[in-house]
Design an enzyme around this catalytic site. Structure first.
Site, mmCIF file in Angstrom:
data_model
loop_
_atom_site.group_PDB
_atom_site.id
_atom_site.type_symbol
_atom_site.label_atom_id
_atom_site.label_comp_id
_atom_site.label_asym_id
_atom_site.label_seq_id
_atom_site.Cartn_x
_atom_site.Cartn_y
_atom_site.Cartn_z
ATOM 1 N N ASP A 159 31.130 -8.454 -17.321
ATOM 2 C CA ASP A 159 32.041 -8.516 -16.171
ATOM 3 C C ASP A 159 32.475 -9.963 -15.917
ATOM 4 O O ASP A 159 33.643 -10.246 -15.631
ATOM 5 C CB ASP A 159 31.338 -7.953 -14.932
ATOM 6 C CG ASP A 159 30.704 -6.608 -15.226
ATOM 7 O OD1 ASP A 159 31.439 -5.673 -15.566
ATOM 8 O OD2 ASP A 159 29.461 -6.495 -15.142
ATOM 9 N N HIS A 187 26.398 -3.777 -11.450
ATOM 10 C CA HIS A 187 27.274 -3.577 -12.606
ATOM 11 C C HIS A 187 27.847 -2.165 -12.503
ATOM 12 O O HIS A 187 27.370 -1.227 -13.118
ATOM 13 C CB HIS A 187 26.514 -3.755 -13.926
ATOM 14 C CG HIS A 187 27.324 -3.287 -15.096
ATOM 15 N ND1 HIS A 187 28.443 -3.955 -15.531
ATOM 16 C CD2 HIS A 187 27.214 -2.199 -15.895
ATOM 17 C CE1 HIS A 187 28.980 -3.299 -16.548
ATOM 18 N NE2 HIS A 187 28.258 -2.228 -16.787
HETATM 19 P P1 NAI Z 1 25.548 4.735 -27.817
HETATM 20 O O1 NAI Z 1 25.475 6.123 -27.276
HETATM 21 O O2 NAI Z 1 26.452 4.429 -28.961
HETATM 22 O O3 NAI Z 1 24.087 4.283 -28.263
HETATM 23 C C1 NAI Z 1 22.956 4.470 -27.480
HETATM 24 C C2 NAI Z 1 21.776 4.598 -28.404
HETATM 25 O O4 NAI Z 1 20.594 4.631 -27.615
HETATM 26 C C3 NAI Z 1 21.780 5.885 -29.242
HETATM 27 O O5 NAI Z 1 21.655 5.552 -30.613
HETATM 28 C C4 NAI Z 1 20.573 6.655 -28.726
HETATM 29 O O6 NAI Z 1 19.926 7.387 -29.751
HETATM 30 C C5 NAI Z 1 19.696 5.502 -28.217
HETATM 31 N N1 NAI Z 1 18.658 5.921 -27.263
HETATM 32 C C6 NAI Z 1 18.737 6.858 -26.292
HETATM 33 N N2 NAI Z 1 17.556 6.975 -25.671
HETATM 34 C C7 NAI Z 1 16.719 6.082 -26.233
HETATM 35 C C8 NAI Z 1 15.359 5.731 -26.019
HETATM 36 N N3 NAI Z 1 14.628 6.366 -25.111
HETATM 37 N N4 NAI Z 1 14.824 4.768 -26.784
HETATM 38 C C9 NAI Z 1 15.549 4.151 -27.740
HETATM 39 N N5 NAI Z 1 16.836 4.444 -27.995
HETATM 40 C C10 NAI Z 1 17.415 5.399 -27.254
HETATM 41 O O7 NAI Z 1 25.857 3.806 -26.564
HETATM 42 P P2 NAI Z 1 26.399 2.296 -26.560
HETATM 43 O O8 NAI Z 1 27.869 2.316 -26.566
HETATM 44 O O9 NAI Z 1 25.678 1.516 -27.582
HETATM 45 O O10 NAI Z 1 25.968 1.856 -25.086
HETATM 46 C C11 NAI Z 1 24.612 1.738 -24.711
HETATM 47 C C12 NAI Z 1 24.466 1.586 -23.213
HETATM 48 O O11 NAI Z 1 25.050 0.380 -22.778
HETATM 49 C C13 NAI Z 1 25.133 2.687 -22.387
HETATM 50 O O12 NAI Z 1 24.238 3.047 -21.345
HETATM 51 C C14 NAI Z 1 26.338 2.014 -21.815
HETATM 52 O O13 NAI Z 1 26.746 2.612 -20.598
HETATM 53 C C15 NAI Z 1 25.813 0.638 -21.603
HETATM 54 N N6 NAI Z 1 26.822 -0.427 -21.447
HETATM 55 C C16 NAI Z 1 26.554 -1.432 -20.554
HETATM 56 C C17 NAI Z 1 27.421 -2.483 -20.373
HETATM 57 C C18 NAI Z 1 27.139 -3.572 -19.389
HETATM 58 O O14 NAI Z 1 28.006 -4.408 -19.200
HETATM 59 N N7 NAI Z 1 25.973 -3.650 -18.748
HETATM 60 C C19 NAI Z 1 28.687 -2.535 -21.147
HETATM 61 C C20 NAI Z 1 28.861 -1.477 -22.082
HETATM 62 C C21 NAI Z 1 27.955 -0.457 -22.217
#
Ligand code: NAI
Length: 328
Positions: A159, A187
């Site tokens: 952000d 966030h």
């Molecule tokens: P994604 O769905 O591509 O990957 C998430 C991964 O986490 C998957 O491979 C899944 O198998 C794994 N996962 C789920 N539960 C798990 C656990 N208990 N232990 C280990 N791994 C686990 O999602 P992406 O795009 O990589 O985003 C990840 C997170 O980041 C989302 O929650 C998203 O909302 C968040 N995010 C936060 C931002 C921020 O600025 N703080 C910005 C963009 C995304």
């Protein structure tokens, strides 16, 4: 030779993981002279995909990469961890109530907090990226009573970087001329990007913009809703920019923020700026000797006060909700 720093990435097989791991292994997270050992934590169904990513990491022959471990067991993943990047989370799916979302994430971040408490290195630093990031960080932190609370942070750096870019674009100034941007609060869509203390080429940014309607109706909503705009355009959520922000966050934490500037981090409040103590809320911070310090003494005008309070109120509600669910 220097002992490698153990960096654990959860959700390693996800899209942020894919954008993040190669940059960590190349030395961009900690610095060009620090070897790293990567630990990838995934759920059982995604371990195979993480193995594929590890094969590609091998194929880069990164000189600083001392090794890669892959597991679905948080205890193993966090044993001896120095830097923990908690990226994997349970996304909100259609029809899911907020309580269900918080509960599902409590089931992830509670046990991960316990595993960090049990096995992490004394200098462990934790960054929560997975949403709802602030409250997930609070859940993890509350399960790690032996780790100083200040080591648990949540990411508002994306952000922050978005806000810098929008402001620079408005003033037709290079991004490098923008200093002292602040993201306050959660966030989420209630976050408050604050330009009243920001500087552009050394002059006050709000004065340089001189257009409160733009700040209120363009700048703030554009930054706050950027994630949704990316999904709309790309058909997938921000990944490379989120990974980049995670790199920036940890790099500054370990190596310090540049003189004359600060950054934004969500961390446990010490009560500054009227934010209830212990709430994981975003503040302007500098990093010194490996610790975040909240920038003190900024004057908060009425415009800012209302927006900070609204975002903090949302965080208080989230904290109440996870308390009621017994997650903290
Ligand atoms: P994604 O769905 O591509 O990957 C998430 C991964 O986490 C998957 O491979 C899944 O198998 C794994 N996962 C789920 N539960 C798990 C656990 N208990 N232990 C280990 N791994 C686990 O999602 P992406 O795009 O990589 O985003 C990840 C997170 O980041 C989302 O929650 C998203 O909302 C968040 N995010 C936060 C931002 C921020 O600025 N703080 C910005 C963009 C995304």
């Amino acid at each position: 030779a220097q002992a490698p720093v153990k960096v654990t990435v959860t959700g390693a097989a996800g899209q942020i993981g894919y954008a993040l791991l190669f940059r960590i292994a190349s030395g961009q997270l900690l610095g060009p002279d620090k070897p790293v050992r990567l630990s990838l934590l995934e759920i059982p169904q995604a371990v195979r995909a993480a193995e594929g990513t590890a094969m590609e990491l091998d194929d880069c022959a990164f000189p600083l990469l001392a090794g890669i471990d892959i597991t679905d067991d948080p205890r193993l993943a966090f044993d001896g961890v120095n830097v923990a990047l908690l990226v994997g989370a349970r996304p909100r799916t259609k029809g899911m109530e907020r309580g269900d979302l918080l509960e599902a994430n409590g089931g992830i971040f509670g046990p991960q907090g316990e595993a960090i408490n049990a096995g992490a290195a004394d200098d462990v630093r934790v960054l929560v990226v997975g949403n709802p990031a602030n409250t997930n960080a609070l859940i993890a932190q509350s399960h790690a009573p032996d780790v100083p609370a200040e080591r648990f942070t949540a990411m508002t750096r994306l952000d922050h970087n978005r806000a810098i870019s929008q402001l620079a674009n408005k003033l037709k100034a290079p991004v490098s001329s923008v200093k002292k941007m602040t993201i306050w609060g959660n966030h989420s869509a209630t976050q408050y990007p604050d330009i009243f203390h920001a500087e552009v080429d050394g002059t006050n940014a709000a004065a340089a913009v001189d257009d409160e309607a733009w700040v209120r109706d363009q700048f703030i909503p554009t930054v706050a809703k950027r994630g949704a705009a990316i999904i709309e355009a790309r058909g997938a959520s921000s990944a490379a920019s989120a990974a980049n922000a995670a790199i920036d966050h940890v790099h500054d934490w370990v190596n310090g923020t540049p003189a004359g500037d600060w950054t934004s981090v969500a961390l446990p409040s010490d009560g500054s700026y009227g934010v209830p103590e212990g709430l994981i809320s975003s503040f302007p911070v500098v990093s010194q000797d490996g610790r975040w310090e909240i920038v003190q003494g900024l004057e908060i005008n009425q415009f800012s006060r209302e927006r900070i309070d609204a975002s903090v109120a949302e965080l208080v509600e989230e904290r109440e909700a996870v308390r009621k669910l017994g997650l903290i």
